[in-house]
Design a protein around this motif. Sequence first.
Motif, PDB file in Angstrom:
ATOM      1  N   HIS A  47      14.259 -16.742 -15.263  1.00 13.60           N
ATOM      2  CA  HIS A  47      14.122 -15.495 -14.515  1.00 13.60           C
ATOM      3  C   HIS A  47      14.587 -15.688 -13.072  1.00 13.60           C
ATOM      4  CE1 HIS A  47      11.128 -12.995 -12.038  1.00 13.60           C
ATOM      5  NE2 HIS A  47      12.084 -12.167 -12.426  1.00 13.60           N
ATOM      6  N   ALA A  61      21.399  -4.799 -18.096  1.00 13.08           N
ATOM      7  CA  ALA A  61      20.633  -5.646 -19.009  1.00 13.08           C
ATOM      8  C   ALA A  61      20.495  -4.935 -20.353  1.00 13.08           C
ATOM      9  CB  ALA A  61      19.255  -5.933 -18.438  1.00 13.08           C
ATOM     10  N   GLU A  65      16.848  -8.032 -23.264  1.00 12.25           N
ATOM     11  CA  GLU A  65      16.631  -8.755 -22.011  1.00 12.25           C
ATOM     12  C   GLU A  65      15.514  -8.088 -21.208  1.00 12.25           C
ATOM     13  OE1 GLU A  65      18.854 -10.213 -17.895  1.00 12.25           O
ATOM     14  OE2 GLU A  65      20.027  -9.142 -19.406  1.00 12.25           O
ATOM     15  N   GLU A  66      15.526  -6.776 -21.134  1.00 10.97           N
ATOM     16  CA  GLU A  66      14.469  -6.065 -20.410  1.00 10.97           C
ATOM     17  C   GLU A  66      13.100  -6.349 -21.008  1.00 10.97           C
ATOM     18  OE1 GLU A  66      15.656  -1.976 -20.268  1.00 10.97           O
ATOM     19  OE2 GLU A  66      17.166  -2.356 -18.733  1.00 10.97           O
ATOM     20  N   ARG A  80      16.446 -10.418 -13.520  1.00 10.84           N
ATOM     21  CA  ARG A  80      17.360 -10.647 -14.652  1.00 10.84           C
ATOM     22  C   ARG A  80      17.094 -12.047 -15.187  1.00 10.84           C
ATOM     23  NH1 ARG A  80      21.978  -7.364 -15.297  1.00 10.84           N
ATOM     24  NH2 ARG A  80      22.108  -8.520 -17.253  1.00 10.84           N
ATOM     25  N   ILE A  85      23.583 -13.710 -17.655  1.00  9.62           N
ATOM     26  CA  ILE A  85      24.585 -13.328 -16.658  1.00  9.62           C
ATOM     27  C   ILE A  85      25.763 -14.285 -16.763  1.00  9.62           C
ATOM     28  CG2 ILE A  85      25.077 -13.093 -14.193  1.00  9.62           C
ATOM     29  CD1 ILE A  85      22.074 -12.432 -13.822  1.00  9.62           C
TER      30      ILE A  85
END
Length: 99
Positions: A47, A61, A65-66, A80, A85
């Motif tokens: 994170h 996202a 992922e959320e 994120r 990424i």
Amino acid sequence: MIRVRFEGRAACDAEGAPGETLLALAQRAGQPLEGTCGGQMACATCHVIVAAADFTRLPPATADEEDMIDFAASATRHSRLACQIRLTPALDGLCVRIP
């Protein structure tokens, strides 16, 4: 190479190749991101909090992922997972904080 600024206890600037994950770059730069699941989006130990000015430069996202960010300590609206990424030239100069 894409430049990334890591802020926090072990602040540093690092450069990564296009296509590399932010998690891989962070680990190579000695940042305290575990990535316990090996970048499979199953643990939230990678994170990061993206600078507000840079957040809109990232692709959105995914719902998965959320959902995983919900498990991250100190999550914010700019949180994120570094494993999700991928570095691109559009992200040159990205600034992230490790909570």
